[in-house]
Design an enzyme around this catalytic site. Structure first.
Site, short mmCIF file in Angstrom:
data_model
loop_
_atom_site.label_atom_id
_atom_site.label_comp_id
_atom_site.label_asym_id
_atom_site.label_seq_id
_atom_site.Cartn_x
_atom_site.Cartn_y
_atom_site.Cartn_z
N LEU A 55 -0.57 -96.10 -54.33
CA LEU A 55 -0.51 -96.60 -52.96
C LEU A 55 0.88 -96.25 -52.43
O LEU A 55 1.86 -96.32 -53.17
CB LEU A 55 -0.70 -98.12 -52.91
CG LEU A 55 -2.07 -98.69 -53.29
CD1 LEU A 55 -2.02 -100.22 -53.24
CD2 LEU A 55 -3.17 -98.17 -52.37
N ASP A 56 0.97 -95.91 -51.15
CA ASP A 56 2.26 -95.62 -50.56
C ASP A 56 3.16 -96.85 -50.66
O ASP A 56 2.69 -97.99 -50.72
CB ASP A 56 2.10 -95.24 -49.08
CG ASP A 56 1.37 -93.92 -48.90
OD1 ASP A 56 1.35 -93.12 -49.86
OD2 ASP A 56 0.84 -93.70 -47.80
N ARG A 57 4.46 -96.62 -50.64
CA ARG A 57 5.43 -97.70 -50.73
C ARG A 57 5.13 -98.82 -49.72
O ARG A 57 5.17 -100.01 -50.06
CB ARG A 57 6.84 -97.16 -50.49
CG ARG A 57 7.93 -98.24 -50.49
CD ARG A 57 9.20 -97.73 -49.82
NE ARG A 57 9.89 -96.74 -50.62
CZ ARG A 57 10.97 -96.99 -51.36
NH1 ARG A 57 11.49 -98.22 -51.41
NH2 ARG A 57 11.57 -96.03 -52.03
#
Length: 215
Positions: A55-57
């Site tokens: 998952l993106d930051r």
């Protein structure tokens, strides 16, 4: 502590509700990442669990971890086969006229010294397909459920900005930035016959409620 964020756990899998702002991979600047929390997610096992996907930051929500190498391999194969169901919730800058639709927009990665790397729509890129449904609207913005059928990097963020023409609120790369990005991995379901599926849902974060959406 991420042990307080566990949504699902058994002998093979853990699903956590990853907080926004926590990167899955270790950043180059050496700041904290998921790795710094894995020792607290062993729950009696000697080995640390390993993330199966990313998952993106700035994306919160359901993140699957495998508790042993065999499970990690099987789970990764299930992802590659396109059998994992994932739902995301996002608030976009605008309100689509249609109630639902499908975005079929191939993506490719570009990079420049000035702007770094990003994903762009490209006919010769990798196939990327996302189903979406408008759930609510408020103040000229809409809450959208995105269900990706492929797993390209930044797929939902680019599909929102270039497919819907409405970037995700707070997206620092494909939108206006300026606030917390309103993208949340709300549900995951991974089949593993003959065992019951790995399945979990993550509650809507407070930043969505502050934006006026309580799905």
């Amino acid at each position: 502590m991420l042990s307080d964020h566990v949504l699902f756990i058994d002998g093979e899998a853990i699903v956590i509700d990853k907080p926004a702002g926590l990167p899955v991979d270790r950043p180059r600047d050496g700041s904290l990442s998921l790795e710094n929390h894995l020792a607290g997610l062993t729950f009696g096992f000697h080995r640390w669990p390993v993330a199966v996907h990313r998952l993106d930051r700035d994306t919160s929500g359901c993140l699957l971890l495998a508790r042993n190498a065999k499970a990690h391999k099987r789970f990764a194969q299930t992802f590659e086969a396109g059998l994992v169901e994932k739902h995301y919730l996002a608030v976009v800058e605008g309100v689509p006229e249609a109630e639902s639709g499908v975005i079929d927009l191939a993506l490719s990665k570009i990079s420049s010294r000035e702007a770094g790397w990003r994903m762009i729509p490209a006919k010769k890129g990798k196939a990327a397909v996302t189903r979406w449904t408008r759930l609510a609207e408020r103040g000229g913005r809409a809450l959208i459920r995105f269900v990706p059928e492929t797993g390209r990097t930044h797929q939902l963020r680019v599909h929102a900005a270039s497919g819907l023409g409405m970037p995700i609120v707070g997206d620092p790369v494909y939108g206006k930035g300026g606030s917390a990005m309103l993208l949340h991995a709300s549900h995951i379901r991974l089949p593993r016959d003959p065992k019951p599926p790995v399945e979990a849902s993550a509650p809507l974060p407070e930043r969505f409620r502050l934006a006026g959406f309580d799905a």
